[in-house]
Structure formats: structure tokens, C-alpha cells
Design a protein around this motif. Structure first.
Motif, PDB file in Angstrom:
ATOM      1  N   GLU A  99     -14.747  -5.251  10.191  1.00 53.06           N
ATOM      2  CA  GLU A  99     -14.293  -4.197  11.100  1.00 53.06           C
ATOM      3  C   GLU A  99     -12.773  -4.202  11.219  1.00 53.06           C
ATOM      4  OE1 GLU A  99     -16.481  -2.069  12.109  1.00 53.06           O
ATOM      5  OE2 GLU A  99     -18.093  -3.252  11.220  1.00 53.06           O
ATOM      6  N   ALA A 100     -12.221  -3.132  11.776  1.00 52.63           N
ATOM      7  CA  ALA A 100     -10.786  -3.081  12.037  1.00 52.63           C
ATOM      8  C   ALA A 100     -10.425  -4.140  13.075  1.00 52.63           C
ATOM      9  CB  ALA A 100     -10.399  -1.693  12.530  1.00 52.63           C
ATOM     10  N   TYR A 101      -9.285  -4.809  12.887  1.00 49.34           N
ATOM     11  CA  TYR A 101      -8.888  -5.843  13.829  1.00 49.34           C
ATOM     12  C   TYR A 101      -7.381  -6.063  13.759  1.00 49.34           C
ATOM     13  CZ  TYR A 101      -8.664  -9.059   9.790  1.00 49.34           C
ATOM     14  OH  TYR A 101      -8.368  -9.659   8.599  1.00 49.34           O
ATOM     15  N   GLU A 102      -6.858  -6.719  14.779  1.00 51.24           N
ATOM     16  CA  GLU A 102      -5.421  -6.994  14.851  1.00 51.24           C
ATOM     17  C   GLU A 102      -5.136  -8.362  14.250  1.00 51.24           C
ATOM     18  OE1 GLU A 102      -1.804  -6.230  18.010  1.00 51.24           O
ATOM     19  OE2 GLU A 102      -3.707  -6.976  18.794  1.00 51.24           O
ATOM     20  N   ILE A 103      -4.338  -8.386  13.196  1.00 50.58           N
ATOM     21  CA  ILE A 103      -3.934  -9.637  12.562  1.00 50.58           C
ATOM     22  C   ILE A 103      -2.909 -10.362  13.415  1.00 50.58           C
ATOM     23  CG2 ILE A 103      -2.613 -10.565  10.607  1.00 50.58           C
ATOM     24  CD1 ILE A 103      -4.001  -8.519   8.827  1.00 50.58           C
ATOM     25  N   TYR A 104      -1.970  -9.607  13.927  1.00 50.44           N
ATOM     26  CA  TYR A 104      -0.888 -10.138  14.762  1.00 50.44           C
ATOM     27  C   TYR A 104      -0.384  -8.976  15.599  1.00 50.44           C
ATOM     28  CZ  TYR A 104       3.347 -12.796  15.970  1.00 50.44           C
ATOM     29  OH  TYR A 104       4.336 -13.466  16.642  1.00 50.44           O
ATOM     30  N   ASP A 105       0.492  -9.224  16.505  1.00 49.98           N
ATOM     31  CA  ASP A 105       0.996  -8.184  17.395  1.00 49.98           C
ATOM     32  C   ASP A 105       1.556  -6.986  16.616  1.00 49.98           C
ATOM     33  OD1 ASP A 105       1.775  -6.924  19.736  1.00 49.98           O
ATOM     34  OD2 ASP A 105       3.691  -7.964  19.840  1.00 49.98           O
ATOM     35  N   GLY A 106       0.820  -5.865  16.649  1.00 55.67           N
ATOM     36  CA  GLY A 106       1.277  -4.654  15.972  1.00 55.67           C
ATOM     37  C   GLY A 106       0.909  -4.560  14.508  1.00 55.67           C
ATOM     38  N   ILE A 107       0.120  -5.520  13.990  1.00 56.41           N
ATOM     39  CA  ILE A 107      -0.333  -5.478  12.595  1.00 56.41           C
ATOM     40  C   ILE A 107      -1.854  -5.364  12.604  1.00 56.41           C
ATOM     41  CG2 ILE A 107      -0.327  -6.616  10.346  1.00 56.41           C
ATOM     42  CD1 ILE A 107       1.984  -8.364  11.336  1.00 56.41           C
ATOM     43  N   TYR A 108      -2.383  -4.276  12.049  1.00 58.44           N
ATOM     44  CA  TYR A 108      -3.823  -4.028  12.099  1.00 58.44           C
ATOM     45  C   TYR A 108      -4.415  -3.868  10.702  1.00 58.44           C
ATOM     46  CZ  TYR A 108      -2.810  -2.821  16.974  1.00 58.44           C
ATOM     47  OH  TYR A 108      -2.386  -2.843  18.276  1.00 58.44           O
ATOM     48  N   ALA A 109      -5.463  -4.611  10.418  1.00 61.72           N
ATOM     49  CA  ALA A 109      -6.242  -4.395   9.202  1.00 61.72           C
ATOM     50  C   ALA A 109      -7.275  -3.317   9.505  1.00 61.72           C
ATOM     51  CB  ALA A 109      -6.950  -5.679   8.776  1.00 61.72           C
ATOM     52  N   THR A 110      -7.454  -2.384   8.586  1.00 67.27           N
ATOM     53  CA  THR A 110      -8.467  -1.354   8.795  1.00 67.27           C
ATOM     54  C   THR A 110      -9.852  -1.912   8.491  1.00 67.27           C
ATOM     55  OG1 THR A 110      -8.571  -0.463   6.541  1.00 67.27           O
ATOM     56  CG2 THR A 110      -6.781   0.340   7.952  1.00 67.27           C
ATOM     57  N   ARG A 111     -10.851  -1.153   8.858  1.00 66.73           N
ATOM     58  CA  ARG A 111     -12.220  -1.492   8.477  1.00 66.73           C
ATOM     59  C   ARG A 111     -12.320  -1.556   6.948  1.00 66.73           C
ATOM     60  NH1 ARG A 111     -15.958   2.959   8.455  1.00 66.73           N
ATOM     61  NH2 ARG A 111     -14.560   3.877   9.992  1.00 66.73           N
ATOM     62  N   LEU A 113     -13.777  -0.651   3.578  1.00 67.33           N
ATOM     63  CA  LEU A 113     -14.565   0.443   3.020  1.00 67.33           C
ATOM     64  C   LEU A 113     -14.933   0.094   1.583  1.00 67.33           C
ATOM     65  CD1 LEU A 113     -12.452   3.488   4.299  1.00 67.33           C
ATOM     66  CD2 LEU A 113     -14.491   2.496   5.341  1.00 67.33           C
ATOM     67  N   GLU A 114     -15.936   0.743   1.039  1.00 61.09           N
ATOM     68  CA  GLU A 114     -16.372   0.432  -0.319  1.00 61.09           C
ATOM     69  C   GLU A 114     -16.537   1.695  -1.146  1.00 61.09           C
ATOM     70  OE1 GLU A 114     -19.850  -2.091  -2.726  1.00 61.09           O
ATOM     71  OE2 GLU A 114     -19.729  -2.175  -0.532  1.00 61.09           O
ATOM     72  N   ALA A 115     -16.084   1.633  -2.396  1.00 63.50           N
ATOM     73  CA  ALA A 115     -16.278   2.712  -3.362  1.00 63.50           C
ATOM     74  C   ALA A 115     -16.208   2.121  -4.761  1.00 63.50           C
ATOM     75  CB  ALA A 115     -15.213   3.794  -3.201  1.00 63.50           C
ATOM     76  N   TYR A 116     -17.054   2.622  -5.665  1.00 64.47           N
ATOM     77  CA  TYR A 116     -17.089   2.141  -7.061  1.00 64.47           C
ATOM     78  C   TYR A 116     -17.342   0.635  -7.124  1.00 64.47           C
ATOM     79  CZ  TYR A 116     -14.513   6.549  -7.345  1.00 64.47           C
ATOM     80  OH  TYR A 116     -14.110   7.850  -7.186  1.00 64.47           O
ATOM     81  N   GLY A 117     -18.023   0.089  -6.129  1.00 67.09           N
ATOM     82  CA  GLY A 117     -18.297  -1.337  -6.094  1.00 67.09           C
ATOM     83  C   GLY A 117     -17.125  -2.185  -5.652  1.00 67.09           C
ATOM     84  N   ILE A 118     -16.037  -1.554  -5.200  1.00 66.62           N
ATOM     85  CA  ILE A 118     -14.844  -2.273  -4.765  1.00 66.62           C
ATOM     86  C   ILE A 118     -14.692  -2.142  -3.253  1.00 66.62           C
ATOM     87  CG2 ILE A 118     -12.317  -2.407  -4.912  1.00 66.62           C
ATOM     88  CD1 ILE A 118     -13.758  -3.381  -7.400  1.00 66.62           C
ATOM     89  N   ARG A 119     -14.520  -3.265  -2.589  1.00 65.28           N
ATOM     90  CA  ARG A 119     -14.264  -3.255  -1.156  1.00 65.28           C
ATOM     91  C   ARG A 119     -12.757  -3.292  -0.920  1.00 65.28           C
ATOM     92  NH1 ARG A 119     -18.934  -7.030   1.654  1.00 65.28           N
ATOM     93  NH2 ARG A 119     -20.704  -6.146   0.515  1.00 65.28           N
ATOM     94  N   GLU A 120     -12.306  -2.432  -0.023  1.00 62.25           N
ATOM     95  CA  GLU A 120     -10.861  -2.248   0.139  1.00 62.25           C
ATOM     96  C   GLU A 120     -10.525  -1.938   1.592  1.00 62.25           C
ATOM     97  OE1 GLU A 120      -7.239   0.284  -1.993  1.00 62.25           O
ATOM     98  OE2 GLU A 120      -9.255   0.306  -2.830  1.00 62.25           O
ATOM     99  N   MET A 121      -9.311  -2.315   1.981  1.00 65.57           N
ATOM    100  CA  MET A 121      -8.829  -1.980   3.321  1.00 65.57           C
ATOM    101  C   MET A 121      -7.373  -1.544   3.253  1.00 65.57           C
ATOM    102  SD  MET A 121      -8.300  -5.715   5.140  1.00 65.57           S
ATOM    103  CE  MET A 121      -6.874  -6.739   4.773  1.00 65.57           C
ATOM    104  N   GLY A 122      -6.912  -0.940   4.341  1.00 69.30           N
ATOM    105  CA  GLY A 122      -5.509  -0.597   4.497  1.00 69.30           C
ATOM    106  C   GLY A 122      -4.897  -1.471   5.577  1.00 69.30           C
ATOM    107  N   LEU A 123      -3.600  -1.300   5.788  1.00 78.42           N
ATOM    108  CA  LEU A 123      -2.891  -2.088   6.787  1.00 78.42           C
ATOM    109  C   LEU A 123      -1.982  -1.170   7.586  1.00 78.42           C
ATOM    110  CD1 LEU A 123      -2.565  -5.180   7.535  1.00 78.42           C
ATOM    111  CD2 LEU A 123      -0.390  -5.060   6.318  1.00 78.42           C
ATOM    112  N   VAL A 124      -2.052  -1.288   8.915  1.00 79.50           N
ATOM    113  CA  VAL A 124      -1.243  -0.449   9.797  1.00 79.50           C
ATOM    114  C   VAL A 124      -0.189  -1.300  10.496  1.00 79.50           C
ATOM    115  CG1 VAL A 124      -1.265   1.084  11.800  1.00 79.50           C
ATOM    116  CG2 VAL A 124      -3.181   1.116  10.182  1.00 79.50           C
TER     117      VAL A 124
END
Length: 217
Positions: A99-111, A113-124
Motif C-alpha cells: 500500500e501507499a506509505y510514508e518512507i520519511y517526512d514528506g517522502i511517500y511511496a505509492t501503492r 501496481l502491476e502490469a505485464y507481470g512487473i510490479r512497480e511504484m512511484g515516489l512522491v
């Protein structure tokens, strides 16, 4: 909070940096430093970082997904903490959460997601007094879908999106639809690099490549 975002590795590069099929972006603030992906090889990552005067000693190393062109430079990096998408096949020991979560103050990993058998996330990166920047790796699940997950899960609408948009070779109508969708959801500035294709870069009006630097706010 002052933030500097530097593209260290990309398919295109401003001389004297070297181009390489891959992606690595460094984010720096007075409080912490972070590396988003590591490119394909330690050699190019170290060379380009040196040319830009950037240390590869960082507080956080965060991976978008497991592909070699995003993890291959790992040995060049000295990180206090390592994060990845929630992926049982991820080749490097790292912390993760589906799930989406906060890595550190103001740094967030997105949930994850999966496509083409690859799991991937973004970073905010949430910049006080400015807004957010969304970093993406290759966007296999769709860069617009990653952005939409940020809106849904974190209640944020990043002003800037930078990274691989996975639009290389896509029909023009698809590229136009994705770029339009990002803008309609709230993005004000787009920097498609790596696997994004020239048409996406042209539509976005971006000349980002290895050597490109954003200083915010």
C-alpha cells in the motif's frame, strides 16, 4: 524546504555526461538525500554523478521496479535504507509495502501496481509551500494510473511528474491521451525521459536528460 532534483542517468545526456539506457534521479534537501533507481551499470552512474558533483552516499535508495536498467548500478550506491515495490522477485534486499506509505517526512511511496507481470511504484516528494513532485521509473502500469493512485491513496495532486512514461513507440493518440490525462488530473509540468519517446517529450515541452536539474521551490 529547498529541493534539488538531478537526472544522473538517462538514454540522452548533456555532455560531458554519458547516455545509457536506464534511469537514475537524485533528490537532495538540507535534511536528507535520496536516489531513485540506479541506471543500468555502476560505471555510468559513478561517472555521471562525479561529473555533476553528486555523492552516491544517500539516506534513502528507492527502486521503482526490478528491471536491470533501473537496478544495475546498485553496487555504486551506499544507502542507509533501501526500499522497493512489494515484489517477491525483487533481486535486492529492501523494505516494501503493497500500500501507499510514508518512507520519511514528506517522502511517500505509492501503492504497488502491476502490469505485464512487473510490479512497480512511484515516489512522491512533498515540498512545503510548493506542492509535490511525482517520480516514476518506467510506468509499466501507466503513468496516468500511477498518478491516479496518488490522488486516491494520498489525496495529493503532484505539480511535476518526471521519469519514464513508457510511451516509446506508442501511437500518437495514446501519447496524447496520457499527457492530457495527467494535466487534467492536476500535473502542471511534465518531464518524460528514458522510455517515454520523443513525441511525449515534444508534447510536454521538456528537454530533460542526464544532467538536467530542477531546483524547487
Amino acid at each position: 524546504m529547498a529541493v534539488e532534483i538531478s537526472v544522473l542517468v538517462d538514454n540522452e545526456a548533456y555532455p560531458p555526461l554519458k547516455p545509457e539506457w536506464g534511469l537514475s534521479i537524485k533528490v537532495e534537501t538540507p535534511q536528507w538525500s535520496l536516489l531513485w533507481d540506479t541506471g543500468a551499470t555502476p560505471q555510468t552512474l559513478k561517472y555521471n554523478a562525479s561529473q555533476m558533483g553528486k555523492s552516491l552516499d544517500v539516506d534513502f535508495l528507492v527502486f521503482s521496479h526490478r528491471h536491470w536498467d533501473h537496478t544495475g548500478g546498485y553496487e555504486a550506491v551506499n544507502a542507509k535504507e533501501v526500499y522497493s515495490p512489494y515484489d517477491p522477485h525483487f533481486p535486492i534486499r529492501a523494505k516494501s509495502n503493497p500500500e501507499a506509505y510514508e518512507i520519511y517526512d514528506g517522502i511517500y511511496a505509492t501503492r504497488t501496481l502491476e502490469a505485464y507481470g512487473i510490479r512497480e511504484m512511484g515516489l512522491v516528494i512533498d515540498i512545503e509551500g510548493y506542492g509535490q513532485v511525482l517520480l516514476v521509473g518506467c510506468s509499466h502500469p501507466g503513468v496516468h494510473n500511477i498518478y491516479a493512485s496518488v490522488v486516491k491513496d494520498l489525496g495529493l495532486k503532484p505539480r511535476i511528474v518526471i521519469g519514464g512514461f513508457h510511451l516509446f513507440g506508442a501511437p500518437k493518440r495514446v501519447v496524447e491521451s496520457v499527457i492530457s490525462s495527467l494535466k487534467n488530473m492536476g500535473a502542471k509540468e511534465l518531464h518524460p525521459i528514458h522510455c517515454s519517446g520523443e513525441y511525449a517529450k515534444r508534447l510536454a515541452g521538456s528537454n530533460a536528460a542526464a544532467g538536467f536539474v530542477l531546483r524547487l521551490p
